[in-house]
Design a protein around this motif. Structure first.
Motif, PDB file in Angstrom:
ATOM      1  N   GLU A  92      59.046  48.578  11.914  1.00 55.34           N
ATOM      2  CA  GLU A  92      58.385  47.318  12.237  1.00 55.34           C
ATOM      3  C   GLU A  92      59.401  46.211  12.488  1.00 55.34           C
ATOM      4  OE1 GLU A  92      54.595  44.645  10.648  1.00 55.34           O
ATOM      5  OE2 GLU A  92      55.533  46.124   9.331  1.00 55.34           O
ATOM      6  N   TYR A  93      60.435  46.180  11.656  1.00 55.76           N
ATOM      7  CA  TYR A  93      61.499  45.203  11.878  1.00 55.76           C
ATOM      8  C   TYR A  93      62.147  45.424  13.236  1.00 55.76           C
ATOM      9  CZ  TYR A  93      66.125  43.146  11.807  1.00 55.76           C
ATOM     10  OH  TYR A  93      67.260  42.459  12.169  1.00 55.76           O
ATOM     11  N   ALA A  94      62.502  46.678  13.541  1.00 58.60           N
ATOM     12  CA  ALA A  94      63.173  46.982  14.805  1.00 58.60           C
ATOM     13  C   ALA A  94      62.303  46.600  15.997  1.00 58.60           C
ATOM     14  CB  ALA A  94      63.524  48.471  14.860  1.00 58.60           C
ATOM     15  N   GLU A  95      61.015  46.841  15.882  1.00 59.44           N
ATOM     16  CA  GLU A  95      60.109  46.530  16.994  1.00 59.44           C
ATOM     17  C   GLU A  95      60.017  45.023  17.242  1.00 59.44           C
ATOM     18  OE1 GLU A  95      55.384  47.085  18.239  1.00 59.44           O
ATOM     19  OE2 GLU A  95      56.168  47.996  16.411  1.00 59.44           O
ATOM     20  N   THR A  96      59.878  44.240  16.171  1.00 61.36           N
ATOM     21  CA  THR A  96      59.736  42.794  16.359  1.00 61.36           C
ATOM     22  C   THR A  96      61.043  42.165  16.834  1.00 61.36           C
ATOM     23  OG1 THR A  96      60.189  42.431  13.993  1.00 61.36           O
ATOM     24  CG2 THR A  96      57.883  42.555  14.676  1.00 61.36           C
ATOM     25  N   ALA A  97      62.176  42.654  16.334  1.00 58.05           N
ATOM     26  CA  ALA A  97      63.465  42.125  16.777  1.00 58.05           C
ATOM     27  C   ALA A  97      63.709  42.462  18.249  1.00 58.05           C
ATOM     28  CB  ALA A  97      64.591  42.676  15.909  1.00 58.05           C
ATOM     29  N   HIS A  98      63.369  43.700  18.627  1.00 58.01           N
ATOM     30  CA  HIS A  98      63.563  44.110  20.021  1.00 58.01           C
ATOM     31  C   HIS A  98      62.646  43.325  20.957  1.00 58.01           C
ATOM     32  CE1 HIS A  98      64.803  46.625  23.286  1.00 58.01           C
ATOM     33  NE2 HIS A  98      63.594  47.113  23.493  1.00 58.01           N
ATOM     34  N   ARG A  99      61.420  43.092  20.525  1.00 61.65           N
ATOM     35  CA  ARG A  99      60.494  42.308  21.350  1.00 61.65           C
ATOM     36  C   ARG A  99      61.051  40.930  21.640  1.00 61.65           C
ATOM     37  NH1 ARG A  99      56.123  38.539  19.234  1.00 61.65           N
ATOM     38  NH2 ARG A  99      55.003  37.890  21.121  1.00 61.65           N
ATOM     39  N   ALA A 100      61.636  40.284  20.626  1.00 58.97           N
ATOM     40  CA  ALA A 100      62.182  38.938  20.826  1.00 58.97           C
ATOM     41  C   ALA A 100      63.271  38.960  21.894  1.00 58.97           C
ATOM     42  CB  ALA A 100      62.721  38.383  19.508  1.00 58.97           C
ATOM     43  N   PHE A 101      64.142  39.966  21.838  1.00 55.51           N
ATOM     44  CA  PHE A 101      65.193  40.030  22.845  1.00 55.51           C
ATOM     45  C   PHE A 101      64.623  40.340  24.224  1.00 55.51           C
ATOM     46  CE2 PHE A 101      68.371  42.275  25.380  1.00 55.51           C
ATOM     47  CZ  PHE A 101      69.358  41.287  25.433  1.00 55.51           C
ATOM     48  N   LEU A 102      63.626  41.218  24.292  1.00 53.80           N
ATOM     49  CA  LEU A 102      63.019  41.531  25.582  1.00 53.80           C
ATOM     50  C   LEU A 102      62.393  40.292  26.223  1.00 53.80           C
ATOM     51  CD1 LEU A 102      61.225  44.982  25.084  1.00 53.80           C
ATOM     52  CD2 LEU A 102      63.324  44.504  26.354  1.00 53.80           C
ATOM     53  N   LEU A 103      61.838  39.413  25.417  1.00 55.45           N
ATOM     54  CA  LEU A 103      61.245  38.189  25.957  1.00 55.45           C
ATOM     55  C   LEU A 103      62.309  37.310  26.607  1.00 55.45           C
ATOM     56  CD1 LEU A 103      58.751  37.470  23.054  1.00 55.45           C
ATOM     57  CD2 LEU A 103      58.118  37.805  25.444  1.00 55.45           C
ATOM     58  N   LEU A 104      63.470  37.233  25.947  1.00 56.95           N
ATOM     59  CA  LEU A 104      64.569  36.464  26.525  1.00 56.95           C
ATOM     60  C   LEU A 104      65.126  37.173  27.762  1.00 56.95           C
ATOM     61  CD1 LEU A 104      67.477  34.828  24.550  1.00 56.95           C
ATOM     62  CD2 LEU A 104      67.957  36.233  26.543  1.00 56.95           C
ATOM     63  N   ASP A 105      65.367  38.470  27.627  1.00 54.65           N
ATOM     64  CA  ASP A 105      65.952  39.238  28.724  1.00 54.65           C
ATOM     65  C   ASP A 105      65.026  39.261  29.940  1.00 54.65           C
ATOM     66  OD1 ASP A 105      67.909  40.914  29.905  1.00 54.65           O
ATOM     67  OD2 ASP A 105      66.781  42.703  29.323  1.00 54.65           O
ATOM     68  N   GLY A 106      63.730  39.305  29.681  1.00 54.52           N
ATOM     69  CA  GLY A 106      62.779  39.324  30.775  1.00 54.52           C
ATOM     70  C   GLY A 106      62.800  38.063  31.604  1.00 54.52           C
ATOM     71  N   VAL A 107      63.068  36.933  30.968  1.00 56.94           N
ATOM     72  CA  VAL A 107      63.172  35.670  31.706  1.00 56.94           C
ATOM     73  C   VAL A 107      64.475  35.609  32.496  1.00 56.94           C
ATOM     74  CG1 VAL A 107      63.436  33.172  31.433  1.00 56.94           C
ATOM     75  CG2 VAL A 107      61.656  34.381  30.168  1.00 56.94           C
ATOM     76  N   LEU A 141      63.390  41.307   1.748  1.00 59.92           N
ATOM     77  CA  LEU A 141      64.052  40.504   2.779  1.00 59.92           C
ATOM     78  C   LEU A 141      63.747  41.048   4.175  1.00 59.92           C
ATOM     79  CD1 LEU A 141      67.531  39.871   1.107  1.00 59.92           C
ATOM     80  CD2 LEU A 141      65.636  38.264   1.343  1.00 59.92           C
ATOM     81  N   THR A 142      63.628  42.356   4.302  1.00 66.03           N
ATOM     82  CA  THR A 142      63.286  42.946   5.598  1.00 66.03           C
ATOM     83  C   THR A 142      61.873  42.550   6.010  1.00 66.03           C
ATOM     84  OG1 THR A 142      64.756  44.833   5.208  1.00 66.03           O
ATOM     85  CG2 THR A 142      63.048  45.107   6.877  1.00 66.03           C
ATOM     86  N   ALA A 143      60.966  42.517   5.068  1.00 70.91           N
ATOM     87  CA  ALA A 143      59.596  42.089   5.368  1.00 70.91           C
ATOM     88  C   ALA A 143      59.571  40.638   5.839  1.00 70.91           C
ATOM     89  CB  ALA A 143      58.709  42.266   4.136  1.00 70.91           C
ATOM     90  N   ILE A 144      60.376  39.793   5.207  1.00 75.34           N
ATOM     91  CA  ILE A 144      60.447  38.387   5.610  1.00 75.34           C
ATOM     92  C   ILE A 144      61.039  38.266   7.006  1.00 75.34           C
ATOM     93  CG2 ILE A 144      61.529  36.155   5.104  1.00 75.34           C
ATOM     94  CD1 ILE A 144      61.411  36.972   2.131  1.00 75.34           C
ATOM     95  N   ALA A 145      62.129  38.998   7.254  1.00 74.81           N
ATOM     96  CA  ALA A 145      62.766  38.945   8.574  1.00 74.81           C
ATOM     97  C   ALA A 145      61.841  39.482   9.659  1.00 74.81           C
ATOM     98  CB  ALA A 145      64.074  39.737   8.548  1.00 74.81           C
ATOM     99  N   THR A 146      61.048  40.477   9.327  1.00 73.39           N
ATOM    100  CA  THR A 146      60.100  41.032  10.297  1.00 73.39           C
ATOM    101  C   THR A 146      59.067  39.983  10.689  1.00 73.39           C
ATOM    102  OG1 THR A 146      60.380  43.278   9.439  1.00 73.39           O
ATOM    103  CG2 THR A 146      58.370  42.825  10.678  1.00 73.39           C
ATOM    104  N   GLU A 147      58.497  39.310   9.699  1.00 73.81           N
ATOM    105  CA  GLU A 147      57.542  38.245   9.993  1.00 73.81           C
ATOM    106  C   GLU A 147      58.203  37.119  10.787  1.00 73.81           C
ATOM    107  OE1 GLU A 147      55.462  36.700   6.664  1.00 73.81           O
ATOM    108  OE2 GLU A 147      54.349  38.558   6.272  1.00 73.81           O
ATOM    109  N   ALA A 148      59.448  36.817  10.439  1.00 74.75           N
ATOM    110  CA  ALA A 148      60.159  35.750  11.136  1.00 74.75           C
ATOM    111  C   ALA A 148      60.375  36.111  12.603  1.00 74.75           C
ATOM    112  CB  ALA A 148      61.502  35.477  10.452  1.00 74.75           C
ATOM    113  N   PHE A 149      60.797  37.345  12.869  1.00 70.87           N
ATOM    114  CA  PHE A 149      60.997  37.767  14.252  1.00 70.87           C
ATOM    115  C   PHE A 149      59.676  37.771  15.028  1.00 70.87           C
ATOM    116  CE2 PHE A 149      65.368  39.537  13.650  1.00 70.87           C
ATOM    117  CZ  PHE A 149      65.913  39.006  14.805  1.00 70.87           C
TER     118      PHE A 149
END
Length: 209
Positions: A131-146, A70-78
């Motif tokens: 890897e999960y933490a990195e992809t999840a954090h990136r998604a938030f940074l993209l929102l926060d950056g805007v 499930l973590t692998a799936i969530a990582t790809e999803a993020f």
């Protein structure tokens, strides 16, 4: 959740066989099918293996247990989610960029509800996985950056009160996505998509940021 890793069977001649490198994506595809039908709480590792045509023990070689899969799936999803947010980051000003990202956020949820629901189910995931933490954090940074600007997004602590504008935006968009998934905006075809395109930008315009 059922890990179902206790019994091992021999794969019959009629079942599929995979090269080692092909089994991992095959298991992920099968697991997403199970999630789409049963949701995260009804996920079964045994059923995933059955659909992939392998022994119930096979997923353990790649993922360890259900949490790992499930973590692998969530990582790809993020990762895909972040790509969608990045692609939507277009506009002449901050308000336009926020609206575009908000619509992309909801559209992702509507197009991929099984993985979207899983992404936020922290209790089912290994949130310490790098890897999960990195992809999840990136998604938030993209929102926060805007919302607050790219430089601010890179320098702030996750618990800093300066995040309040981004959390406000995130809360509105995520709540809108959940309402859309629950059919709040109508059950006629593409009602949720129309609400995302027309109503969400107006809602976001009320943010005092």
């Amino acid at each position: 959740m059922n890990d179902d890793l206790n019994s091992v069977k021999t794969v019959s001649p009629g079942e599929r066989s995979y090269h080692h490198g092909a089994l991992r994506p095959a298991l992920i595809r099968a697991a997403v099918e199970v999630l789409a039908e049963r949701g995260p709480d009804g996920f079964s590792l045994r059923e995933t293996a059955r659909r992939a045509g392998v022994s119930p023990a096979a997923p353990a070689h790649h993922f360890g247990d259900a949490r790992g899969l499930l973590t692998a799936i969530a990582t790809e999803a993020f990762r895909d989610f972040g790509d969608a947010l990045a692609a939507a980051d277009k506009g002449a000003d901050r308000a336009a960029r926020i609206r575009a990202q908000g619509v992309a956020y909801v559209r992702f949820a509507l197009d991929d509800p099984a993985r979207f629901h899983l992404m936020w189910r922290k209790a089912l995931l290994d949130t310490a996985d790098p890897e999960y933490a990195e992809t999840a954090h990136r998604a938030f940074l993209l929102l926060d950056g805007v919302v607050r600007g790219e430089e601010a997004a890179l320098s702030v602590s996750p618990r800093d009160l300066a995040l309040a504008p981004s959390i406000a935006c995130w809360s509105i968009v995520h709540g809108f996505a959940m309402l859309a998934l629950d059919g709040t905006f109508g059950d006629e075809p593409r009602a949720a998509e129309r609400a995302a395109d027309a109503l969400l930008p107006l809602v976001l315009d009320h943010l005092a940021i």
